[in-house]
Every structure is written in structure tokens, then in C-alpha cells.
Design a protein around this motif. Sequence first.
Motif, mmCIF file in Angstrom:
data_model
loop_
_atom_site.group_PDB
_atom_site.id
_atom_site.type_symbol
_atom_site.label_atom_id
_atom_site.label_comp_id
_atom_site.label_asym_id
_atom_site.label_seq_id
_atom_site.Cartn_x
_atom_site.Cartn_y
_atom_site.Cartn_z
ATOM 1 N N VAL A 33 0.865 -1.116 0.103
ATOM 2 C CA VAL A 33 0.087 -0.067 -0.191
ATOM 3 C C VAL A 33 0.893 1.199 -0.073
ATOM 4 O O VAL A 33 0.496 2.362 -0.502
ATOM 5 N N ILE A 34 1.954 1.306 0.694
ATOM 6 C CA ILE A 34 3.159 2.126 1.107
ATOM 7 C C ILE A 34 3.287 3.054 -0.341
ATOM 8 O O ILE A 34 3.302 3.539 -0.764
ATOM 9 N N ILE A 43 3.765 5.849 -5.536
ATOM 10 C CA ILE A 43 4.139 6.430 -7.005
ATOM 11 C C ILE A 43 2.859 7.057 -7.379
ATOM 12 O O ILE A 43 3.258 7.902 -8.267
ATOM 13 N N VAL A 44 1.848 6.783 -6.636
ATOM 14 C CA VAL A 44 0.420 7.356 -7.487
ATOM 15 C C VAL A 44 0.525 9.147 -7.087
ATOM 16 O O VAL A 44 0.493 9.942 -7.739
ATOM 17 N N PRO A 68 5.093 -2.751 -7.534
ATOM 18 C CA PRO A 68 4.141 -3.620 -6.273
ATOM 19 C C PRO A 68 3.237 -3.651 -5.907
ATOM 20 O O PRO A 68 3.042 -5.483 -4.982
ATOM 21 N N VAL A 69 2.564 -3.917 -6.690
ATOM 22 C CA VAL A 69 0.966 -4.909 -6.868
ATOM 23 C C VAL A 69 1.671 -6.362 -6.534
ATOM 24 O O VAL A 69 1.318 -7.192 -6.183
ATOM 25 N N LEU A 70 1.693 -6.335 -8.016
ATOM 26 C CA LEU A 70 2.721 -8.160 -8.231
ATOM 27 C C LEU A 70 3.363 -8.229 -7.672
ATOM 28 O O LEU A 70 3.277 -9.456 -6.607
ATOM 29 N N PHE A 71 4.392 -7.600 -7.050
ATOM 30 C CA PHE A 71 5.286 -8.017 -6.779
ATOM 31 C C PHE A 71 4.859 -7.992 -5.025
ATOM 32 O O PHE A 71 5.114 -9.661 -3.544
ATOM 33 N N GLY A 72 3.951 -7.030 -4.606
ATOM 34 C CA GLY A 72 2.782 -7.848 -3.174
ATOM 35 C C GLY A 72 2.520 -8.509 -2.627
ATOM 36 O O GLY A 72 2.202 -9.210 -2.194
#
Length: 589
Positions: free
Chosen positions: A400-401, A406-407, A455-459
Motif C-alpha cells: 500500500v505504501i 507512486i500515485v 509493487p502490486v504484483l510483487f506484493g
Amino acid sequence: MGLFRITMPAPDSTTCDVSEQLWHRTHPLSLILDIYGWGKRIIGFVVSMLVVFSRFHLSFRLICAITAATLIVGVICRVASWSARRYRLGDDALTVRSGLFTTTRTTIPYDHMHAVNVSSPIMLRPFGLVTVTVDSGGSSDGSSITLFAVPEKLPDRLEQLRRNATADCAMPTTDTVAGQRPRLAVDDDGNIAIKRTLVFRASTRDTLLFAVTDLGFLAALAVLYGFVQNLHDVIPGSVYDSAQDSVIRLSTHSTLSIVLTIMLVLASMLAVSIVRSLMRYYRFEVWRRGGELIIVRGLFTRRSVTIPVRRIQTITVQQSVLRRLLHLSSVQVGLATTGAPHDDEDKRMHGGILPVIADRRLYGTLRSMLPEWDLACPHIRRTARGLGRYLLLAPLLGTVIAVAAIVTGVMAFASFRASHSGMSMSMVTLSGGTDPDSLMGSFRIVWLLWLALIPVLFGGRLCLCRWLKLRSEGYELLDSERIVVTGARGAGFVTMFTHRSRIQCVLRRVLPWRLAAGVESLDLPLFVMNGYSWLRFSVIRSGEAQRLHDWAADVEKTAGGPTRREHSGTTTEHEKGSPLWETLESVEG
């Protein structure tokens, strides 16, 4: 008494014939294969040297002369090396002599031979030749001897000499008469004869199931990519570029073409995986011979690998998510030494005794294969149940962080550019509208929001792996000496059986935010050179961790405090050599 009778080999049964004690060269075909392999390795060097020589403006005839001289000298050295390399079967050991100017002798006594592994490539079979690797169980130089293109009877002779030399160690202890150990049966020539029993044979269906359910078939994409890159080096560049553009236009012409292209690529990868699996595991067989497992496999190259049962440290049952859904498993044994495999592929697969098997047949087959371990389906005590927050909270917060950072960064940059260019945030480009025809001028800043997928994929993958750990981690103490631990490694499930004497030490870690809750991590490293070399608990309550710690250290609770448990039997040499034993001995001293 069946296999064993009350007889002993003749006193001179371990000696070799006079003809065997002479020095022998390997078949000339080994020289041809050696020159061929050397030529493949040096071809890149020769091409590079040709490019270097061309910059010195040397004549074509001189360049050809230098290249020919290099090749001729290399071939002469190979011939001389082959001529100087010889082997001999002595009375007590196998000896190999090699070296042109410095003579090197490598000797492995018959009673020190760990295994005799055999490889039978298809080009050697018409000549009755095989490749033999004799392993002494070490990892240093000289701990193994490889003989290329030797008579196919040599491995059997080496096995006979090894069994004769280790007759005292090879005597079974299960069949006894009046408390006496039986003697081994011998043949007419005075050689010890041990019956070989087939305990498992993989069918073609099993091999196909392995190929289809092996997630490693995605690696076939690299093979296809390498094949395409090789085409780029062979055919002209203009033809390659035009063909590549045509394929891209055809595959992206419509939604249907995109779907068909993806299906074609997956089918090609699956076909490559099936072919590779058939080449590796065709007619996969496991034989039991005395205290050894013999693995035989391969289509074009038949390989025979010997695994001494006494050297098995762990038995690992592995399942990918797909195989778990289909109730399929694969089994690998962990060894204290990786042996002497022929190549990296053999090293990676060394120890695999069951490539794929149905769960309903798993433990029955393992009991027939390894009766010493007495394996059965365990009843696992789950240790991570109720501790999900300690596993999942950190990767979720981190994801989330990272996404928020990034956003926020992309939107702040877009707002900054929009305030200076007078454009809306959704239309502003990297160049700020100064050069709309350039790449920077056509790339919109808001498109950078796609970076949040990283980060969504890795997380997401990290959360999935930890969730699998949460659902699968646990253990069962089978008895005072054996343990089974379950868990997850990556996106797969693992069940490991081992003995307490194989555990090297106990590692316990407590993070600050877990200290108050009494939650920690526990690792039990094992001395295993192939496969998984630890028993791991990502989260475990301190009480359970202390229980496993006391069991691993062979400690029991008494009124006066913890003391080492008294054994009814004697401690084995393997247990005495473990770090835990040495630690306890130093503490008591």
C-alpha cells in the motif's frame, strides 16, 4: 533363507585378474567426443581472434594459417592427453593416471566408493561403451573419477569389487539366526551377489503428467526465444526484420488473433516441456539393491545413479499448487553429498526418486522403497494458525505504501507540468507540450500510473507465499528420533521427513513487535547438499519453539531443570559428530 546364505567369499575374491591390473586406455571414441566438445567451446574464441586479426590488416592466407595452426595444436594436445590418461583396476583400488608433463594419479579404494554411476549416450551404445563416474562422497578435487567410453562390463566389475571390499558393512541386520548376523551369498566366481528388486517404474502417463503439471515448463519460453535469436544470426537482417514485422501485425490484427497467438505460444511451450520430460524421465525406474537405491532414466542417454540409503538425510515430498489440486506429488531425497553428476542438469535433479506419483500410492511406494524410514501419512500440528497478522501485515502495508508513493509522485509531477503548460493533468506530456512530435511529447504523464502494478504484483506474490505458509506450516514428532515438518517454499508445498541427528543447530529469531505476543521464527538447518537444507517455521509461538528446541537438543524437562535425555541404546557416530552433540558435551563438561 532366501537371498542370504551362510557362506563367505573366498579369501582372494577381492583381487583382480592379471589382465585387469594392467593399464588401459579409454576407447578412441572418447577422444573424438573430447575433440568435438573442445571445438564447440573454442569456436567463439576463434571467431573473436579472426575479428581481431582483420583489424591488423593481415592477409587472408596468414589468418587462415594462424587459425589452422591453433586448431592443429589443440587437436595434438588432446590426442597426447588422451594417450597419457589410463586407468587400472588394482587389488584394492581404482587408479587413474593422467598428465603430459606432470603425472597425476588419482586413486579411490573400493571400500571408499560412494557410488558407481553409469551414463549410456546413444552414440556409445552401438560400440558397447558407457561413461562411468566413481564417486567417493567428497566435494574436493579428486573425490570422483569419470571414465568416458569404457566397456559396458566395467561398471558391473567395479560394483562387484566394491561389494566384496565392503562385505562387512553391507551385511544386513534384519535376517538373523540365533542372534548371529548372516553372511552374504556368493556366486560361482566368489563375488558377493545381492538381488536387485524393482520398486517403482514410471509409465508414459506419469511422465506426461509430470510435463503438464510442471510449472517449470514456462522456462521453455526461453528456449523458444533463444531459437528465434539464433535465426537472427543465420538469416539476413532485412529478411528477419520483415518477417518479425509480419508476425507482429498478424498476431495483433484482432482480438481473436491475439488469443490464438497466446494459445499457440502456450502449446509450443507445453510441447517443448513434454519432449524434454520424455528425454529425461523415459522409462524411469527405481531399483533396490541391498542398502542402495538405483535410479535409471533417460531416452537417448540412459543414466544410472546409485544412492546409498545410509547417506539419505531427508525425504521431501513436493507439491505445486496445480499438483496439489490434482493430488499428485514428487519426492526427492536430501543427501550429504551431491555425488558426481555429469552436468548442471543432473546436479539439479540428483536425488529425485519419484518425479510424479498419485497421493494414494505415495506412502505405500515409499515404504517399499525405503522401509528403514517407516513413512506414513502424518497428522500435522499446525503452528501458524491464528498468527496471520504477523505474516501478512508487513507485505500488505509495504504494498500500500509503495502504490501510494507512486500515485502521489505521478500526480504531483502531472500537476506541476499542468500548471506551467496550461493543459489538463490528464493531457500533459513529459515534454510539457514543447515538442508534440517527439517521443517525450506524445507520452502522457498519467500513463506512469501503470508503474503501480509493479509493487502490486510483487506484493501480491509475497502475500500469496506467506498465506500458503500460514495454511501449511506445522510438524509432528513421529518418535524420539524422527520429525516431519510441513510448509511452503515459494508457490509450492513441502513435507520433509528427517532424523534428529541430521539437525545441525537451532536458530530462533524474535522481532521487537512480536516479543510481547510471544511469537518468533525458528530455523533448524540440515546438512543437505541438494534440495532444501532447513526446517523452517516463519511464525511459531514461543512455547512450541521451546518444545522443538528441547527435542532437537535432546533435552527433557525435570524438576531440577533441563537435562539431556538418557538413551537406552548407543549413540551413532553420525549423532556424535553433529554440532548439537558437541555443544551438549561441552556444556556437561
